[in-house]
Design a protein around this motif. Structure first.
Motif, mmCIF file in Angstrom:
data_model
loop_
_atom_site.group_PDB
_atom_site.id
_atom_site.type_symbol
_atom_site.label_atom_id
_atom_site.label_comp_id
_atom_site.label_asym_id
_atom_site.label_seq_id
_atom_site.Cartn_x
_atom_site.Cartn_y
_atom_site.Cartn_z
ATOM 1 N N TYR A 98 56.426 60.795 59.711
ATOM 2 C CA TYR A 98 55.144 60.172 60.046
ATOM 3 C C TYR A 98 54.612 60.622 61.411
ATOM 4 O O TYR A 98 53.433 60.960 61.550
ATOM 5 N N GLU A 99 55.456 60.578 62.423
ATOM 6 C CA GLU A 99 55.003 60.831 63.797
ATOM 7 C C GLU A 99 54.246 62.150 63.957
ATOM 8 O O GLU A 99 53.153 62.163 64.557
ATOM 9 N N PRO A 100 54.771 63.293 63.458
ATOM 10 C CA PRO A 100 54.037 64.545 63.655
ATOM 11 C C PRO A 100 52.653 64.532 63.010
ATOM 12 O O PRO A 100 51.696 65.071 63.588
ATOM 13 N N LEU A 101 52.533 63.918 61.843
ATOM 14 C CA LEU A 101 51.239 63.879 61.171
ATOM 15 C C LEU A 101 50.253 62.991 61.920
ATOM 16 O O LEU A 101 49.053 63.281 61.968
ATOM 17 N N ILE A 102 50.752 61.928 62.506
ATOM 18 C CA ILE A 102 49.900 61.060 63.328
ATOM 19 C C ILE A 102 49.393 61.829 64.538
ATOM 20 O O ILE A 102 48.201 61.774 64.879
ATOM 21 N N ARG A 103 50.283 62.552 65.178
ATOM 22 C CA ARG A 103 49.894 63.324 66.373
ATOM 23 C C ARG A 103 48.944 64.465 66.014
ATOM 24 O O ARG A 103 48.020 64.786 66.776
ATOM 25 N N LEU A 104 49.154 65.102 64.866
ATOM 26 C CA LEU A 104 48.243 66.166 64.446
ATOM 27 C C LEU A 104 46.834 65.639 64.213
ATOM 28 O O LEU A 104 45.858 66.381 64.348
ATOM 29 N N ALA A 105 46.741 64.362 63.863
ATOM 30 C CA ALA A 105 45.431 63.742 63.668
ATOM 31 C C ALA A 105 44.828 63.262 64.987
ATOM 32 O O ALA A 105 43.734 62.693 65.009
ATOM 33 N N GLY A 106 45.550 63.468 66.096
ATOM 34 C CA GLY A 106 45.051 63.083 67.415
ATOM 35 C C GLY A 106 45.324 61.644 67.786
ATOM 36 O O GLY A 106 44.845 61.166 68.823
ATOM 37 N N ALA A 107 46.091 60.940 66.954
ATOM 38 C CA ALA A 107 46.399 59.531 67.224
ATOM 39 C C ALA A 107 47.767 59.398 67.881
ATOM 40 O O ALA A 107 48.483 60.388 68.075
ATOM 41 N N THR A 108 48.146 58.173 68.208
ATOM 42 C CA THR A 108 49.384 57.919 68.943
ATOM 43 C C THR A 108 50.301 57.009 68.136
ATOM 44 O O THR A 108 49.889 55.913 67.739
ATOM 45 N N PRO A 109 51.555 57.432 67.881
ATOM 46 C CA PRO A 109 52.511 56.550 67.224
ATOM 47 C C PRO A 109 53.054 55.514 68.196
ATOM 48 O O PRO A 109 53.335 55.817 69.355
ATOM 49 N N VAL A 110 53.200 54.289 67.748
ATOM 50 C CA VAL A 110 53.767 53.196 68.538
ATOM 51 C C VAL A 110 54.959 52.657 67.758
ATOM 52 O O VAL A 110 54.805 52.175 66.635
ATOM 53 N N PHE A 111 56.150 52.771 68.335
ATOM 54 C CA PHE A 111 57.360 52.367 67.628
ATOM 55 C C PHE A 111 57.677 50.897 67.894
ATOM 56 O O PHE A 111 57.941 50.505 69.034
ATOM 57 N N ALA A 112 57.641 50.107 66.834
ATOM 58 C CA ALA A 112 57.998 48.690 66.940
ATOM 59 C C ALA A 112 59.510 48.564 66.773
ATOM 60 O O ALA A 112 60.070 49.021 65.779
ATOM 61 N N ASP A 113 60.154 47.956 67.731
ATOM 62 C CA ASP A 113 61.619 47.845 67.736
ATOM 63 C C ASP A 113 62.068 46.783 66.728
ATOM 64 O O ASP A 113 61.827 45.597 66.902
ATOM 65 N N THR A 114 62.742 47.235 65.681
ATOM 66 C CA THR A 114 63.202 46.311 64.628
ATOM 67 C C THR A 114 64.718 46.117 64.665
ATOM 68 O O THR A 114 65.277 45.470 63.772
ATOM 69 N N ARG A 115 65.386 46.644 65.674
ATOM 70 C CA ARG A 115 66.849 46.650 65.667
ATOM 71 C C ARG A 115 67.462 45.256 65.669
ATOM 72 O O ARG A 115 68.538 45.058 65.095
ATOM 73 N N ASN A 116 66.814 44.304 66.293
ATOM 74 C CA ASN A 116 67.358 42.940 66.324
ATOM 75 C C ASN A 116 66.820 42.065 65.197
ATOM 76 O O ASN A 116 66.971 40.836 65.220
ATOM 77 N N HIS A 117 66.181 42.704 64.217
ATOM 78 C CA HIS A 117 65.591 41.966 63.094
ATOM 79 C C HIS A 117 66.034 42.587 61.770
ATOM 80 O O HIS A 117 65.254 42.614 60.811
ATOM 81 N N ASP A 118 67.260 43.086 61.748
ATOM 82 C CA ASP A 118 67.795 43.748 60.536
ATOM 83 C C ASP A 118 66.908 44.895 60.095
ATOM 84 O O ASP A 118 66.772 45.178 58.890
ATOM 85 N N PHE A 119 66.274 45.562 61.059
ATOM 86 C CA PHE A 119 65.420 46.724 60.823
ATOM 87 C C PHE A 119 64.154 46.385 60.027
ATOM 88 O O PHE A 119 63.560 47.276 59.405
#
Length: 381
Positions: free
Chosen positions: A126-147
């Motif tokens: 996902y991330e590379p395609l988002i960046r190719l479109a000129g947008a910014t990926p924002v990673f929501a941390d799910t590690r403490n929520h069983d992903f």
């Protein structure tokens, strides 16, 4: 001339999954549990449909959105399986795999400055395609929520620049999925906001204890939702490259423009094979699903017995155990596993920085391979 290459392209890298796979390929006596590809053959009746299409010279262009009988079959399939209602003439597009569907979706809905929320750790496509479109990926941390990217997790990452939220469930790399109640809460959170929901449901047919529930089945967010599915995992058709995108007509008509100039249409031969798969092969995934569940249970129990923190997957064919890496990286651990144990796993940091300290194990391998892999991992630990 390299200096004149598009900056967005120069700044993206080859997938960490493939990078690590290529690094260890060719090594002797390596047990590899790296690739997320079904180890079953395409069903015989589906292959025969493809052969027949060739013999009958069905080798011309089709409608840009895919031939209508295939779109009708897709419409019937998702209605029967997931309660989704999409018009085959105006709301369904057959694509060259799910990857192309994701690409045309991002290129259609994103503009420079937009933000896309991804539940990390997450599939690196996902991330590379988002960046190719000129947008910014924002990673929501799910590690403490069983992903799981539940509503309470997502809410804290939404800004006035958020254009899209990706819901890739069942998940690669964690195998977890969202319950109907959790999806309902997300629908209530997003309803009425100027935010798209991109539901990547490529593993929808590979869920174990409970059937898959789609966010698109909630009327409150249907007009905001874009669903991506395909036959690569459900019918072991990775090389046939057939996926599809479902969206309301006012979105699909714009997706179709990007799709048309991108690939014209999917392979006609693959479309006929897909038509057979979605009509006569509606239950083809049953055997594979049962076998994957048996493998999941075995590998999960092995990891627990080794003392590794592991979330039980709901679907797909991955486990994502946490390792005590200390100051080392997951990539370094992966190299050490190959060197000392002859075992190749995918480093968790290939799935965003939030995957640091984890390793992805694919159980899309036969039991003998899995047993040997677990034996080597136990010895290494």
């Amino acid at each position: 001339m390299e200096s004149f290459i598009n900056t967005n392209v120069k700044n993206i890298e080859i997938s960490g999954i493939r990078k690590f796979f290529n690094l260890v390929s060719g090594e002797s006596d390596i047990v590899s549990l790296t690739i997320g590809q079904p180890d079953f053959y395409t069903p015989d009746h589906v292959k025969e449909a493809g052969k027949t299409a060739i013999d009958q010279n069905r080798t011309t262009y089709t409608h840009n959105a895919g031939m209508l009988p295939l779109r009708e079959a897709i419409s019937s399939f998702v209605s029967e399986k997931y309660g989704l209602q999409y018009d085959p003439k105006h709301e369904i597009i057959a694509t060259v795999g799910a990857s192309q569907a994701i690409d045309i979706t991002f290129r259609t809905i994103l503009s420079p400055g937009d933000e896309v929320i991804l539940p990390g750790p997450v599939y690196p496509g996902y991330e590379p395609l988002i960046r190719l479109a000129g947008a910014t990926p924002v990673f929501a941390d799910t590690r403490n929520h069983d992903f799981k990217a539940t509503a309470d997790v997502l809410e804290s990452y939404i800004t006035d620049r958020t254009k899209c939220i990706v819901l890739p469930y069942p998940s690669n790399p964690t195998g977890v999925t969202l319950t109907k109640e959790e999806l309902q809460e997300i629908a209530e959170l997003i309803q009425g906001k100027s935010i798209f929901l991109l539901a990547d449901e490529i593993y929808a047919e590979l869920t174990y204890e409970k059937p898959h529930v789609s966010i698109g089945s909630f009327p409150a967010v249907r007009e905001q939702t874009i669903i991506i599915q395909g036959l690569s995992k459900s019918h072991s058709m990775t090389g046939w490259r057939i996926g599809y995108v479902l969206a309301s007509e006012n979105i699909a008509k714009h997706l179709l423009k990007v799709h048309q100039y991108n690939v014209s249409c999917p392979s006609s031969i693959s479309q006929y094979a897909a038509l057979e798969a979605l009509t006569e092969g509606k239950s083809d995934a049953t055997f594979m699903r049962e076998e994957y569940k048996r493998r999941r249970d075995f590998v999960y129990q092995e990891l627990v017995d080794m003392g590794l923190e592991t979330v039980m997957p709901d679907g797909a064919f991955y486990l994502f155990p946490k390792f005590p890496v200390g100051d080392s990286s997951s990539f370094d651990l992966g190299l050490d596993l190959v060197k000392k144990a002859g075992l190749a796993l995918v480093p968790g940091d290939a799935f965003s920085p939030l995957g640091q300290g984890y390793m992805r194990i694919s159980y899309a391998y036969d039991m003998e391979t899995l047993k040997e892999g677990m034996k080597r991992l136990r010895k290494y630990l």
